[in-house]
Design an enzyme around this catalytic site. Structure first.
Site, short mmCIF file in Angstrom:
data_model
loop_
_atom_site.label_atom_id
_atom_site.label_comp_id
_atom_site.label_asym_id
_atom_site.label_seq_id
_atom_site.Cartn_x
_atom_site.Cartn_y
_atom_site.Cartn_z
N ASN A 1 33.71 49.06 39.04
CA ASN A 1 34.03 47.78 39.68
C ASN A 1 35.04 47.04 38.80
OD1 ASN A 1 33.66 45.44 41.43
ND2 ASN A 1 32.47 44.55 39.76
N LEU B 1 32.50 42.66 47.80
CA LEU B 1 31.71 41.46 47.47
C LEU B 1 30.21 41.56 47.76
CD1 LEU B 1 34.28 38.70 48.48
CD2 LEU B 1 34.02 39.95 46.32
N GLU C 1 45.18 42.96 36.67
CA GLU C 1 44.46 43.92 37.52
C GLU C 1 45.41 45.00 38.02
OE1 GLU C 1 40.74 41.39 39.26
OE2 GLU C 1 42.45 41.57 40.59
N ASN D 1 44.56 44.91 45.35
CA ASN D 1 44.27 46.01 44.42
C ASN D 1 44.28 47.36 45.13
OD1 ASN D 1 43.54 45.23 41.49
ND2 ASN D 1 42.63 43.60 42.73
N HIS E 1 36.16 43.14 37.80
CA HIS E 1 35.72 41.74 37.88
C HIS E 1 36.81 40.86 37.28
CE1 HIS E 1 32.78 38.59 38.48
NE2 HIS E 1 33.19 38.08 37.34
C1 GAR Z 1 40.02 40.78 42.66
O1 GAR Z 1 40.52 39.76 41.81
C2 GAR Z 1 38.75 41.34 42.07
O2 GAR Z 1 38.72 41.32 40.67
C3 GAR Z 1 37.72 40.41 42.63
O3 GAR Z 1 38.14 40.18 43.95
C4 GAR Z 1 39.57 40.19 43.98
C5 GAR Z 1 40.03 41.00 45.17
O4 GAR Z 1 41.40 40.84 45.37
N1 GAR Z 1 36.41 40.98 42.57
C6 GAR Z 1 35.31 40.25 42.38
O5 GAR Z 1 35.33 39.04 42.26
C7 GAR Z 1 34.02 41.06 42.29
N2 GAR Z 1 32.93 40.27 41.79
P1 GAR Z 1 42.19 41.84 46.30
O6 GAR Z 1 41.43 41.95 47.62
O7 GAR Z 1 43.53 41.21 46.50
O8 GAR Z 1 42.27 43.17 45.61
#
Ligand code: GAR
Length: 188
Positions: free
Chosen positions: A101, A84, A173, A14, A103
């Site tokens: 944030n 996290l 996302e 992201n 999720h």
């Molecule tokens: C993403 O899918 C985000 O939505 C999630 O972690 C992933 C990070 O992916 N976030 C959570 O679970 C927060 N509770 P990335 O490092 O490839 O962006």
């Protein structure tokens, strides 16, 4: 110029997507990537795109150190993109309605402490959900409970593994997160 500060803990897909999206935008710039994880892949992404980073530990986050670094950067928006750890209340109090944030599920389902990344998708699969999605929300003092800004659903009734679900959720996302950030910053 509106300034965005990113927080991330992992792979950073992201983060990379957000950096790419705003690369040629003269109004919005990414001023830093802060992480709790010295091994996070997101640090390589930051280096590749020449974005300054900060690595911090629990004490530095819960004490004043990280807040001091944030204040120096004067961000208009703080974006948790796969961050996290619980975000501390003293920083939330300093930036009301300016921390968001993402999720990887349709909150309030599959949220709360311990529900992140793959754990969310595994639980969604185990419960035979027909659909899942993404939630982008303001951050308050409770995990995953701040006011919703945006949700999008995706059908997953043909998915057999958590990885198939991840692919669909990640696609959402990557499409919507930069658009929501842009909208918040251009219609404050
Ligand atoms: C993403 O899918 C985000 O939505 C999630 O972690 C992933 C990070 O992916 N976030 C959570 O679970 C927060 N509770 P990335 O490092 O490839 O962006």
């Amino acid at each position: 110029m509106k300034k965005v500060l990113l927080f991330a803990s992992g792979a950073g897909s992201n983060v990379e997507n957000i950096i790419q999206y705003f690369k040629n935008n003269p109004e919005i710039s990414i001023v830093g990537i802060f992480t709790n994880n010295p091994k996070a892949k997101v640090l390589e992404i930051a280096e590749k795109h020449h974005v300054p980073t900060l690595i911090f530990n629990k004490e530095e986050l819960s004490g004043g150190f990280v807040l001091g670094k944030i204040m120096k950067l004067q961000p208009d928006l703080i974006v948790l993109a796969g961050f996290l750890w619980k975000f501390p209340e003293h920083i939330i109090a300093e930036y009301p309605n300016r921390i968001i944030n993402i999720h990887p599920a349709l909150l309030p389902k599959y949220g709360g402490k311990g529900m992140y990344g793959m754990k969310v998708h595994q639980a969604v699969l185990e419960n035979n959900e027909k659909e899942t999605g993404i939630t982008i929300h303001y951050v308050n003092e409770h995990y995953d409970e701040g006011e919703f800004i945006f949700q999008k659903k995706v059908v997953i009734d043909d998915c057999e593994t958590p990885n198939e679900i991840v692919a669909r959720v990640q696609k959402l996302e990557h499409i919507h997160f930069p658009l929501v950030i842009e909208k918040i910053l251009t219609n404050p």
